[in-house]
Design a protein around this motif. Structure first.
Motif, PDB file in Angstrom:
ATOM      1  N   ALA A   1       7.611   1.650  -6.212  1.00 24.04           N
ATOM      2  CA  ALA A   1       7.951   0.071  -6.686  1.00 24.04           C
ATOM      3  C   ALA A   1       7.216  -0.708  -5.017  1.00 24.04           C
ATOM      4  O   ALA A   1       6.946  -1.703  -4.953  1.00 24.04           O
ATOM      5  CB  ALA A   1       8.552  -1.033  -7.010  1.00 24.04           C
ATOM      6  N   GLY A   2       8.532  -0.134  -3.884  1.00 25.73           N
ATOM      7  CA  GLY A   2       8.904  -0.854  -2.368  1.00 25.73           C
ATOM      8  C   GLY A   2       7.587  -0.292  -2.540  1.00 25.73           C
ATOM      9  O   GLY A   2       6.289  -0.559  -1.533  1.00 25.73           O
ATOM     10  N   LEU A   3       6.954   0.785  -2.082  1.00 25.01           N
ATOM     11  CA  LEU A   3       5.801   1.293  -1.800  1.00 25.01           C
ATOM     12  C   LEU A   3       4.700   0.848  -1.405  1.00 25.01           C
ATOM     13  O   LEU A   3       3.484   0.429  -1.582  1.00 25.01           O
ATOM     14  CB  LEU A   3       5.888   2.636  -1.743  1.00 25.01           C
ATOM     15  CG  LEU A   3       4.482   3.299  -0.999  1.00 25.01           C
ATOM     16  CD1 LEU A   3       4.531   3.193  -0.104  1.00 25.01           C
ATOM     17  CD2 LEU A   3       4.497   5.046  -1.680  1.00 25.01           C
ATOM     18  N   ARG A   4       4.761   0.030  -3.566  1.00 24.95           N
ATOM     19  CA  ARG A   4       3.544  -0.117  -3.985  1.00 24.95           C
ATOM     20  C   ARG A   4       3.602  -1.473  -3.339  1.00 24.95           C
ATOM     21  O   ARG A   4       2.034  -2.496  -2.544  1.00 24.95           O
ATOM     22  CB  ARG A   4       3.389  -0.505  -5.101  1.00 24.95           C
ATOM     23  CG  ARG A   4       1.868  -1.340  -6.265  1.00 24.95           C
ATOM     24  CD  ARG A   4       1.754  -0.417  -7.475  1.00 24.95           C
ATOM     25  NE  ARG A   4       2.945  -1.501  -8.511  1.00 24.95           N
ATOM     26  CZ  ARG A   4       3.920  -0.572  -8.672  1.00 24.95           C
ATOM     27  NH1 ARG A   4       4.114   0.773  -8.506  1.00 24.95           N
ATOM     28  NH2 ARG A   4       5.299  -1.691  -9.334  1.00 24.95           N
ATOM     29  N   LEU A   5       4.594  -2.495  -3.437  1.00 24.77           N
ATOM     30  CA  LEU A   5       5.144  -3.640  -2.664  1.00 24.77           C
ATOM     31  C   LEU A   5       3.918  -3.570  -0.987  1.00 24.77           C
ATOM     32  O   LEU A   5       4.029  -4.548  -0.962  1.00 24.77           O
ATOM     33  CB  LEU A   5       5.952  -3.987  -2.775  1.00 24.77           C
ATOM     34  CG  LEU A   5       6.530  -5.119  -2.640  1.00 24.77           C
ATOM     35  CD1 LEU A   5       5.546  -6.601  -2.981  1.00 24.77           C
ATOM     36  CD2 LEU A   5       8.076  -5.615  -2.702  1.00 24.77           C
ATOM     37  N   ALA A   6       4.191  -2.835  -0.292  1.00 27.38           N
ATOM     38  CA  ALA A   6       3.996  -2.781   1.229  1.00 27.38           C
ATOM     39  C   ALA A   6       2.939  -2.784   1.503  1.00 27.38           C
ATOM     40  O   ALA A   6       1.783  -2.946   2.331  1.00 27.38           O
ATOM     41  CB  ALA A   6       4.866  -1.805   1.441  1.00 27.38           C
ATOM     42  N   LEU A   7       2.330  -1.530   0.889  1.00 22.00           N
ATOM     43  CA  LEU A   7       1.280  -1.591   0.332  1.00 22.00           C
ATOM     44  C   LEU A   7      -0.192  -2.822   0.414  1.00 22.00           C
ATOM     45  O   LEU A   7      -1.095  -3.498   0.643  1.00 22.00           O
ATOM     46  CB  LEU A   7       0.434  -0.103  -0.009  1.00 22.00           C
ATOM     47  CG  LEU A   7      -0.872  -0.170  -0.380  1.00 22.00           C
ATOM     48  CD1 LEU A   7      -1.362   0.605   1.858  1.00 22.00           C
ATOM     49  CD2 LEU A   7      -1.328   1.338  -1.096  1.00 22.00           C
ATOM     50  N   GLU A   8       0.396  -3.617  -0.809  1.00 17.28           N
ATOM     51  CA  GLU A   8      -0.069  -4.828  -1.212  1.00 17.28           C
ATOM     52  C   GLU A   8       0.204  -6.022   0.084  1.00 17.28           C
ATOM     53  O   GLU A   8      -0.800  -6.663   0.043  1.00 17.28           O
ATOM     54  CB  GLU A   8       0.545  -4.774  -2.846  1.00 17.28           C
ATOM     55  CG  GLU A   8       0.040  -4.458  -3.913  1.00 17.28           C
ATOM     56  CD  GLU A   8       0.604  -4.818  -5.256  1.00 17.28           C
ATOM     57  OE1 GLU A   8       1.336  -5.578  -4.837  1.00 17.28           O
ATOM     58  OE2 GLU A   8       0.548  -4.068  -5.892  1.00 17.28           O
ATOM     59  N   GLU A   9       1.130  -5.895   0.658  1.00 12.57           N
ATOM     60  CA  GLU A   9       1.150  -6.640   1.790  1.00 12.57           C
ATOM     61  C   GLU A   9       0.455  -6.381   2.485  1.00 12.57           C
ATOM     62  O   GLU A   9      -0.309  -7.864   3.494  1.00 12.57           O
ATOM     63  CB  GLU A   9       3.032  -6.755   2.168  1.00 12.57           C
ATOM     64  CG  GLU A   9       2.745  -7.281   3.614  1.00 12.57           C
ATOM     65  CD  GLU A   9       3.017  -8.854   3.054  1.00 12.57           C
ATOM     66  OE1 GLU A   9       2.836  -9.694   3.231  1.00 12.57           O
ATOM     67  OE2 GLU A   9       3.250  -9.095   1.511  1.00 12.57           O
ATOM     68  N   VAL A  10       0.128  -5.404   2.603  1.00 19.06           N
ATOM     69  CA  VAL A  10      -0.705  -4.764   3.879  1.00 19.06           C
ATOM     70  C   VAL A  10      -2.519  -4.939   3.902  1.00 19.06           C
ATOM     71  O   VAL A  10      -2.497  -5.907   4.617  1.00 19.06           O
ATOM     72  CB  VAL A  10      -0.125  -3.348   4.140  1.00 19.06           C
ATOM     73  CG1 VAL A  10      -1.764  -2.712   5.565  1.00 19.06           C
ATOM     74  CG2 VAL A  10       0.567  -3.343   5.402  1.00 19.06           C
ATOM     75  N   VAL A  11      -2.451  -5.249   2.166  1.00 18.51           N
ATOM     76  CA  VAL A  11      -3.997  -5.528   2.055  1.00 18.51           C
ATOM     77  C   VAL A  11      -3.907  -6.681   2.399  1.00 18.51           C
ATOM     78  O   VAL A  11      -5.254  -7.032   2.428  1.00 18.51           O
ATOM     79  CB  VAL A  11      -4.046  -4.561   0.617  1.00 18.51           C
ATOM     80  CG1 VAL A  11      -5.451  -5.087   0.307  1.00 18.51           C
ATOM     81  CG2 VAL A  11      -4.450  -2.955   1.226  1.00 18.51           C
ATOM     82  N   VAL A  12      -3.464  -7.704   1.480  1.00 15.85           N
ATOM     83  CA  VAL A  12      -3.535  -9.061   1.308  1.00 15.85           C
ATOM     84  C   VAL A  12      -3.253  -9.220   2.317  1.00 15.85           C
ATOM     85  O   VAL A  12      -4.442 -10.643   2.772  1.00 15.85           O
ATOM     86  CB  VAL A  12      -2.445  -9.364   0.533  1.00 15.85           C
ATOM     87  CG1 VAL A  12      -2.398 -11.134   0.702  1.00 15.85           C
ATOM     88  CG2 VAL A  12      -1.988  -9.135  -0.735  1.00 15.85           C
TER      89      VAL A  12
END
Length: 701
Positions: free
Chosen positions: A601-612
């Motif tokens: 979940a943390g890794l998915r959140l970090a990746l979404e932050e970068v892509v957004v």
């Protein structure tokens, strides 16, 4: 009030301390520069005086050779005194420096001609030569002190310069005794040379406008010097008094006097004089300018201290943190420069055996974002200078490759740094590679280093462009090459200390023997990196027997042995509505490698932050753009690579957010990259071919 006074005292103390420190540094630099200028003045003096000595000795030697080569002509005409006049004409016509010559015969040598007989020939201003007989009672040369001195010594001799004629020309005479066939002293033959030109010649090419040269006799009498129009005569005589010890040189601190002396007769002295204010004047002017700049800098420093003193506590905390980080970086840099890798994964092994106490070879490797960065190099020469340069290249490789993945660009950066700071004209051969441990793609570039071996079913040379070594020319282009390694392929890299290892017959080990050892090792199953390196090290020692190691020996072996890997990718538009598709993609991918739910979940959140962030800011408003996410995993770690063609932006360069501050005092922005750094093990950025490439790596375990 006490706190205010204490703060002001601290600020003033800092400024005063800075002023003293800068002044001390300035004085030390000034003294060093003055010493260098004095050394340059001494070197110039040696050159100028050496040139003077050469010119004068050459002139004297030509005169001596002229008389030596024509002495036989005089001796064979001694029985015919009338023929001696044309002999003297031929003698002085043979040397352009000679203006006159005479034969002063012993009294009554020719009884029929009287007591004195002195044939004399001299050149007129128009170049013609006239002769006359000078021996008369009014000109009794037998009583001349120079004649009597020559009779006492009965050998070749030079007179001190003397004035001659109504024009006060400065002459010097070279005399040689003439004996007849019976061994009886017949006469003294003297050649006169004109020294009037010496003053202008000695001062024709002076290094400074007011420097000048003098010629003195061995007793210290002035022979030649600069023209009165150039240097006042009283200043010339003052130098003569100093050289003769009649006036102490310390009475005239503005003069610098250097002297030398002819090494043979007539032992004349050559003097070179400098005005110290002319030599050191530009440096003193620079010193005054430095003081003005220092005062200006101190004023700026005082202004800055006063301005930032209001936030003294915050500044103190930030300074302490910065000093701590700086100290740790300094220690880390020192360790990186002096220490080679000691811990090896199973697929990498290397050794370095210096020929001397320290060596000029280097090798290094490390893993970043699932890629193995490695290099091997050989610095020209051996010993401490090469070791120091090796340490610098080792450190620069780590620094540059942290931000740059392309081996050709890494070599370019190393080359530019080396060319900018290499005053000793040293160069480095170097091979840099980047191996993707997931896919086996190898990018590499070479800078004049030996071709590595590629070991598959047999050993063969890797196709490599040579290029120039590092440190030869700035802005050298290093060609990037690529190839795909198959599983089990091995790279064997080495320095020329292996192929050029010598035995007692001065034979080299050679590349063919290296290839044979590699093939044999693979044929018997000894094909791990450590076994291959050990086999070649042993072969080099066996081949050399008891011969000392002539060069540093460095070996590096890398084997591509990937496990099972998983790779997927997704391309999205710069539309936040597509973030849901990204979330599904990441969730599906992480589910296949069975990553812990909390970490996932943390890794998915970090990746979404970068892509957004890419969707929001990478492209101009209203312009369509794309962002592609590549996911790779070897079931030990997972790697996400985010690629877009938007504006260049390095999120890793954003300063860390101080989360201890409240929302009102905390600067806007930076929380996204802060969150990303917390969620992953490493974040790296590079700009490749117009694309932003951001890589996030996270260990699964």
């Amino acid at each position: 009030m006490k706190k205010l006074d204490s703060a002001w005292i601290t600020r003033v103390g800092i400024v005063v301390f800075a002023a003293v420190l800068v002044e001390v540094i300035s004085v030390v630099q000034y003294q060093r520069l003055r010493g260098m200028m004095a050394e340059e003045m001494n070197l110039r003096s040696k050159v100028v005086l050496g040139s003077m000595v050469h010119d004068i000795e050459h002139m004297l030697e030509l005169t001596e050779v002229t008389l030596a080569e024509n002495k036989w002509d005089i001796m064979r005409h001694l029985n015919n005194p009338d023929s001696l006049f044309p002999v003297m004409v031929r003698l002085i016509d043979d040397n352009p420096n000679v203006v006159g010559g005479c034969l002063a015969f012993m009294p009554y040598y020719y009884p029929s001609l009287g007591r004195l007989f002195e044939p004399y020939a001299h050149k007129l201003p128009d170049g013609s030569i006239v002769t006359e007989q000078l021996g008369t009672p009014e000109h009794d040369y037998s009583q001349n002190p120079e004649f009597l001195w020559s009779l006492d010594h009965l050998g070749p001799s030079w007179t001190d310069p003397y004035l001659y004629g109504t024009d006060s020309l400065s002459y010097a005479t070279y005399s040689v005794p003439i004996y007849n066939n019976e061994g009886r002293l017949a006469a003294l033959c003297g050649l006169d040379i004109d020294l009037s030109w010496l003053g202008d010649t000695l001062n024709a090419h002076q290094p400074y406008e007011n420097s000048f040269g003098l010629l003195l006799t061995v007793e210290g009498d002035l022979v030649a010097g600069p023209s009165v129009a150039r240097i006042p005569r009283e200043e010339v005589f003052r130098v003569v008094e100093i050289v003769n010890g009649r006036v102490p040189e310390t009475d005239f601190p503005g003069l610098a006097i250097r002297k030398t002396q002819l090494e043979k007769e007539p032992f004349w002295q050559l003097i070179q004089v400098y005005q110290t204010n002319e030599v050191f004047g530009p440096m003193q002017k620079m010193r005054h300018q430095h003081i003005l700049f220092m005062l200006l800098g101190l004023a700026v420093l005082a202004f800055m201290i006063n301005r930032y003193a209001r936030n003294e506590n915050k500044l103190r905390v930030a300074s302490a943190e910065q000093a701590r980080i700086g100290g740790e970086l300094a220690v880390a840099r020192d360790i990186q420069q002096q220490m080679l890798p000691k811990v090896f994964p199973s697929y990498v092994y290397g050794t370095l055996e210096p020929a001397l106490e320290v060596g000029g070879d280097l090798y290094d490797f490390y893993i970043r974002d699932g890629k193995l960065f490695f290099c091997i190099g050989d610095v020209s020469g051996k010993g401490v200078p090469s070791a120091m340069l090796m340490s610098m290249i080792h450190s620069l490789f780590r620094v540059v490759s942290r931000k740059e993945e392309s081996p050709s660009q890494i070599l370019g950066a190393l080359n530019n740094q080396l060319c900018a700071g290499d005053d000793n004209n040293m160069f480095v051969t170097c091979f840099v590679g980047c191996l993707d441990l997931y896919t086996g793609k190898l990018n590499y570039a070479n800078a004049g280093h030996d071709k590595p071996f590629l070991l598959t079913s047999s050993a063969s040379l890797l196709p490599v462009k040579a290029n120039l070594p590092l440190g030869v020319f700035p802005d050298t282009q290093f060609e990037l090459q690529s190839m795909l390694l198959s599983p089990g392929s091995t790279l064997f890299l080495y320095t020329d200390g292996l192929t050029e290892a010598k035995n007692k017959f001065r034979q080299a080990l050679g590349r063919e023997r290296v290839q044979q050892v590699l093939d044999y090792s693979m044929s018997i199953g000894a094909d791990t990196p450590e076994e291959l390196v050990g086999a070649l090290s042993a072969e080099a020692r066996t081949f050399a027997e008891d011969c000392p190691q002539s060069d540093d020996l460095t070996l590096l072996c890398i084997r591509f042995q990937p496990g099972h890997t998983l790779s997927e990718n997704i391309t999205l538009g710069n539309n936040k509505e597509e973030v849901a598709a990204l979330s599904d993609f990441v969730k599906h991918f992480l589910g296949q490698i069975e990553m812990e739910r909390r970490v996932s979940a943390g890794l998915r959140l970090a990746l979404e932050e970068v892509v957004v962030n890419v969707m929001n800011y990478a492209y101009p408003p209203g312009e369509h753009g794309e962002v592609t996410v590549y996911a790779d995993s070897n079931y030990k770690e997972v790697r996400f690579t985010v690629v877009d063609s938007g504006f260049p932006f390095d999120p890793t360069a954003v300063l860390s957010v101080d989360t201890t501050l409240d929302a009102q005092n905390r600067p806007i922005g930076g929380l996204g990259i802060h969150l990303t750094r917390k969620m992953v093990d490493s974040v790296s950025y590079s700009r490749k071919h117009g694309f932003n490439v951001l890589t996030l790596t996270k260990s699964i375990s």
